[in-house]
Design a protein around this motif. Structure first.
Motif, PDB file in Angstrom:
ATOM      1  N   GLU A 150       0.832  -1.195   0.000  1.00  0.00           N
ATOM      2  CA  GLU A 150       0.000   0.000   0.000  1.00  0.00           C
ATOM      3  C   GLU A 150       0.877   1.259   0.000  1.00  0.00           C
ATOM      4  OE1 GLU A 150      -3.442   0.455   0.028  1.00  0.00           O
ATOM      5  OE2 GLU A 150      -3.587  -1.684  -0.458  1.00  0.00           O
ATOM      6  N   ARG A 151       0.329   2.346  -0.479  1.00  0.00           N
ATOM      7  CA  ARG A 151       1.110   3.562  -0.661  1.00  0.00           C
ATOM      8  C   ARG A 151       1.717   4.071   0.634  1.00  0.00           C
ATOM      9  NH1 ARG A 151      -1.670   9.042  -2.732  1.00  0.00           N
ATOM     10  NH2 ARG A 151      -2.785   8.565  -0.814  1.00  0.00           N
ATOM     11  N   GLN A 152       0.984   3.952   1.751  1.00  0.00           N
ATOM     12  CA  GLN A 152       1.473   4.473   3.028  1.00  0.00           C
ATOM     13  C   GLN A 152       2.197   3.420   3.862  1.00  0.00           C
ATOM     14  OE1 GLN A 152      -2.227   5.952   4.646  1.00  0.00           O
ATOM     15  NE2 GLN A 152      -1.821   8.036   3.906  1.00  0.00           N
ATOM     16  N   ALA A 153       2.368   2.228   3.318  1.00  0.00           N
ATOM     17  CA  ALA A 153       2.937   1.129   4.106  1.00  0.00           C
ATOM     18  C   ALA A 153       4.408   1.373   4.437  1.00  0.00           C
ATOM     19  CB  ALA A 153       2.782  -0.177   3.361  1.00  0.00           C
ATOM     20  N   ILE A 154       4.752   1.119   5.679  1.00  0.00           N
ATOM     21  CA  ILE A 154       6.147   1.133   6.123  1.00  0.00           C
ATOM     22  C   ILE A 154       6.654  -0.294   6.295  1.00  0.00           C
ATOM     23  CG2 ILE A 154       7.681   1.775   8.024  1.00  0.00           C
ATOM     24  CD1 ILE A 154       5.993   4.235   8.477  1.00  0.00           C
ATOM     25  N   LEU A 155       5.807  -1.160   6.865  1.00  0.00           N
ATOM     26  CA  LEU A 155       6.177  -2.560   7.096  1.00  0.00           C
ATOM     27  C   LEU A 155       5.754  -3.392   5.888  1.00  0.00           C
ATOM     28  CD1 LEU A 155       5.152  -2.798  10.850  1.00  0.00           C
ATOM     29  CD2 LEU A 155       7.354  -2.149   9.860  1.00  0.00           C
ATOM     30  N   CYS A 156       6.573  -3.363   4.874  1.00  0.00           N
ATOM     31  CA  CYS A 156       6.320  -4.048   3.607  1.00  0.00           C
ATOM     32  C   CYS A 156       7.584  -3.886   2.757  1.00  0.00           C
ATOM     33  CB  CYS A 156       5.105  -3.439   2.909  1.00  0.00           C
ATOM     34  SG  CYS A 156       4.565  -4.295   1.414  1.00  0.00           S
ATOM     35  N   PRO A 157       7.976  -4.897   1.972  1.00  0.00           N
ATOM     36  CA  PRO A 157       7.354  -6.202   1.775  1.00  0.00           C
ATOM     37  C   PRO A 157       7.717  -7.188   2.890  1.00  0.00           C
ATOM     38  CG  PRO A 157       9.314  -6.022   0.439  1.00  0.00           C
ATOM     39  CD  PRO A 157       9.139  -4.687   1.094  1.00  0.00           C
ATOM     40  N   PHE A 158       7.085  -8.359   2.870  1.00  0.00           N
ATOM     41  CA  PHE A 158       7.341  -9.404   3.860  1.00  0.00           C
ATOM     42  C   PHE A 158       8.395 -10.383   3.344  1.00  0.00           C
ATOM     43  CE2 PHE A 158       3.751  -7.661   5.903  1.00  0.00           C
ATOM     44  CZ  PHE A 158       3.656  -8.200   7.173  1.00  0.00           C
ATOM     45  N   ARG A 159       9.250 -10.831   4.256  1.00  0.00           N
ATOM     46  CA  ARG A 159      10.244 -11.856   3.976  1.00  0.00           C
ATOM     47  C   ARG A 159       9.898 -13.138   4.737  1.00  0.00           C
ATOM     48  NH1 ARG A 159      15.581 -10.276   2.404  1.00  0.00           N
ATOM     49  NH2 ARG A 159      15.817  -8.035   2.039  1.00  0.00           N
ATOM     50  N   SER A 160      10.535 -14.241   4.363  1.00  0.00           N
ATOM     51  CA  SER A 160      10.383 -15.514   5.063  1.00  0.00           C
ATOM     52  C   SER A 160      11.643 -15.829   5.847  1.00  0.00           C
ATOM     53  CB  SER A 160      10.100 -16.647   4.068  1.00  0.00           C
ATOM     54  OG  SER A 160       8.875 -16.440   3.402  1.00  0.00           O
ATOM     55  N   ALA A 161      11.469 -16.493   6.998  1.00  0.00           N
ATOM     56  CA  ALA A 161      12.602 -16.919   7.811  1.00  0.00           C
ATOM     57  C   ALA A 161      12.227 -18.227   8.500  1.00  0.00           C
ATOM     58  CB  ALA A 161      12.963 -15.858   8.848  1.00  0.00           C
ATOM     59  N   SER A 187       7.739  -1.600  15.107  1.00  0.00           N
ATOM     60  CA  SER A 187       8.601  -1.487  13.932  1.00  0.00           C
ATOM     61  C   SER A 187       8.722  -2.806  13.159  1.00  0.00           C
ATOM     62  CB  SER A 187      10.004  -1.023  14.333  1.00  0.00           C
ATOM     63  OG  SER A 187      10.648  -1.994  15.128  1.00  0.00           O
ATOM     64  N   THR A 188       8.065  -3.861  13.634  1.00  0.00           N
ATOM     65  CA  THR A 188       8.121  -5.164  12.981  1.00  0.00           C
ATOM     66  C   THR A 188       6.745  -5.801  12.998  1.00  0.00           C
ATOM     67  OG1 THR A 188      10.380  -5.448  13.809  1.00  0.00           O
ATOM     68  CG2 THR A 188       9.306  -7.393  12.907  1.00  0.00           C
ATOM     69  N   ALA A 189       6.386  -6.430  11.899  1.00  0.00           N
ATOM     70  CA  ALA A 189       5.123  -7.162  11.804  1.00  0.00           C
ATOM     71  C   ALA A 189       5.421  -8.607  11.431  1.00  0.00           C
ATOM     72  CB  ALA A 189       4.202  -6.530  10.763  1.00  0.00           C
ATOM     73  N   PHE A 190       4.629  -9.544  11.991  1.00  0.00           N
ATOM     74  CA  PHE A 190       4.808 -10.968  11.744  1.00  0.00           C
ATOM     75  C   PHE A 190       3.518 -11.574  11.220  1.00  0.00           C
ATOM     76  CE2 PHE A 190       7.661  -9.742  15.152  1.00  0.00           C
ATOM     77  CZ  PHE A 190       8.863 -10.328  14.781  1.00  0.00           C
ATOM     78  N   ASP A 191       3.665 -12.623  10.440  1.00  0.00           N
ATOM     79  CA  ASP A 191       2.501 -13.353   9.948  1.00  0.00           C
ATOM     80  C   ASP A 191       2.887 -14.816   9.747  1.00  0.00           C
ATOM     81  OD1 ASP A 191      -0.141 -13.653   9.203  1.00  0.00           O
ATOM     82  OD2 ASP A 191       0.178 -13.085   7.121  1.00  0.00           O
ATOM     83  N   ASP A 192       1.876 -15.684   9.768  1.00  0.00           N
ATOM     84  CA  ASP A 192       2.043 -17.120   9.489  1.00  0.00           C
ATOM     85  C   ASP A 192       3.195 -17.723  10.286  1.00  0.00           C
ATOM     86  OD1 ASP A 192      -0.047 -16.836   7.793  1.00  0.00           O
ATOM     87  OD2 ASP A 192       1.059 -17.181   5.950  1.00  0.00           O
ATOM     88  N   ILE A 193       3.150 -17.553  11.609  1.00  0.00           N
ATOM     89  CA  ILE A 193       4.119 -18.212  12.478  1.00  0.00           C
ATOM     90  C   ILE A 193       3.751 -19.691  12.546  1.00  0.00           C
ATOM     91  CG2 ILE A 193       5.030 -18.352  14.829  1.00  0.00           C
ATOM     92  CD1 ILE A 193       4.503 -15.383  15.122  1.00  0.00           C
ATOM     93  N   THR A 194       4.631 -20.540  12.054  1.00  0.00           N
ATOM     94  CA  THR A 194       4.337 -21.970  11.926  1.00  0.00           C
ATOM     95  C   THR A 194       5.304 -22.772  12.780  1.00  0.00           C
ATOM     96  OG1 THR A 194       3.536 -21.643   9.663  1.00  0.00           O
ATOM     97  CG2 THR A 194       4.092 -23.895  10.304  1.00  0.00           C
ATOM     98  N   ILE A 195       4.750 -23.648  13.626  1.00  0.00           N
ATOM     99  CA  ILE A 195       5.541 -24.494  14.517  1.00  0.00           C
ATOM    100  C   ILE A 195       5.019 -25.925  14.457  1.00  0.00           C
ATOM    101  CG2 ILE A 195       6.192 -22.652  16.109  1.00  0.00           C
ATOM    102  CD1 ILE A 195       3.904 -23.490  17.928  1.00  0.00           C
ATOM    103  N   ASP A 196       5.885 -26.864  14.801  1.00  0.00           N
ATOM    104  CA  ASP A 196       5.494 -28.266  14.956  1.00  0.00           C
ATOM    105  C   ASP A 196       5.261 -28.480  16.444  1.00  0.00           C
ATOM    106  OD1 ASP A 196       4.985 -30.887  14.546  1.00  0.00           O
ATOM    107  OD2 ASP A 196       6.981 -31.448  13.854  1.00  0.00           O
TER     108      ASP A 196
END
Length: 236
Positions: A159-170, A189-198
């Motif tokens: 988005e035009r006003q986005a600061i936390l973008c793009p997303f990376r994988s780790a 200052s950090t955003a997280f998504d799709d935290i995946t654990i076993d």
């Protein structure tokens, strides 16, 4: 003999009551702020079958809890957004996770977990620490360093006003069993998504074959002991 019977009987009851299953769990933080628009809803016990900060509906029971400063925010451009959480372009949207006041946020997993993967967008350098104990205690098993991204405004998918973008994988294939994650960095200052654990999830229900064998053996020995005790009484 009596002590052995007590141990077997207790083990049989515990085997019937619950068993632990390793299950791949993904936390996408959607459905937490269902009363929106809201950009700062506490996650709390939502992923332990409890409630988030808006208390509209309980979440799934993964045995996962968050400290009060961990929040679910709605991305820019989503109907649930008020425009305060300046993230955009997450893998699954509309919500992402961040943290505000109070220092590092912590995610606890009661049953423990192995392996970790996540998506993130960070304005400043940050990290995710993996700890063997709850609440960031015990041994530090691994640390994932998160790279700082320049302002994502104007980039494809942002988005035009986005600061936390793009997303990376780790990800981290650490050794041992972890029980908590510590999210370290500068607040908001950090955003997280799709935290995946076993994760090891305790589940009530039908026991596994090994549990059935333990139950049957325990009940059989208990029954045999009772029959011998009755025979001894009659003989006396």
């Amino acid at each position: 003999m009596k002590s052995m019977l007590k141990v077997l009987a207790a083990a049989a009851v515990l085997a019937f009551a619950s068993s632990a299953h390793a299950t791949v769990v993904t936390l996408d933080f959607d459905g937490i702020n269902t009363s929106g628009p809201s950009d700062a809803v506490q996650i709390l016990n939502f992923y332990a079958g409890g409630f988030s900060g808006d208390r509209t509906a309980p979440g799934p029971n993964f045995g996962v809890t968050f400290t009060p400063n961990a929040i679910a925010g709605c991305e820019l451009g989503q109907p649930c957004s008020r425009g305060d959480f300046l993230a955009s372009g997450s893998p699954s949207g509309p919500n992402v996770m961040g943290f505000n006041i109070g220092g590092p946020a912590i995610m606890n997993v009661a049953g423990g977990f192995a392996d970790l993967s996540l998506s993130y967008a960070s304005e400043l350098a940050a990290s995710v620490e993996i700890w063997s104990g709850l609440d960031g205690g015990g041994d530090l098993l691994a640390t994932i360093g998160l790279l700082a991204e320049p302002n994502g405004s104007g980039q494809p998918g942002c988005e035009r006003q986005a600061i936390l973008c793009p997303f990376r994988s780790a990800r981290s294939d650490f050794a041992g069993v972890a029980h908590s994650l510590k999210f370290v960095g500068v607040v908001q200052s950090t955003a997280f998504d799709d935290i995946t654990i076993d994760a090891n999830l305790p589940t009530a229900g039908v026991p596994e074959p090994a549990s059935w064998a333990l139950m049957i053996g325990g009940f059989a020995l208990t029954g045999a002991a009772l029959r011998r005790r009755r025979a001894a009484v009659y003989a006396a």
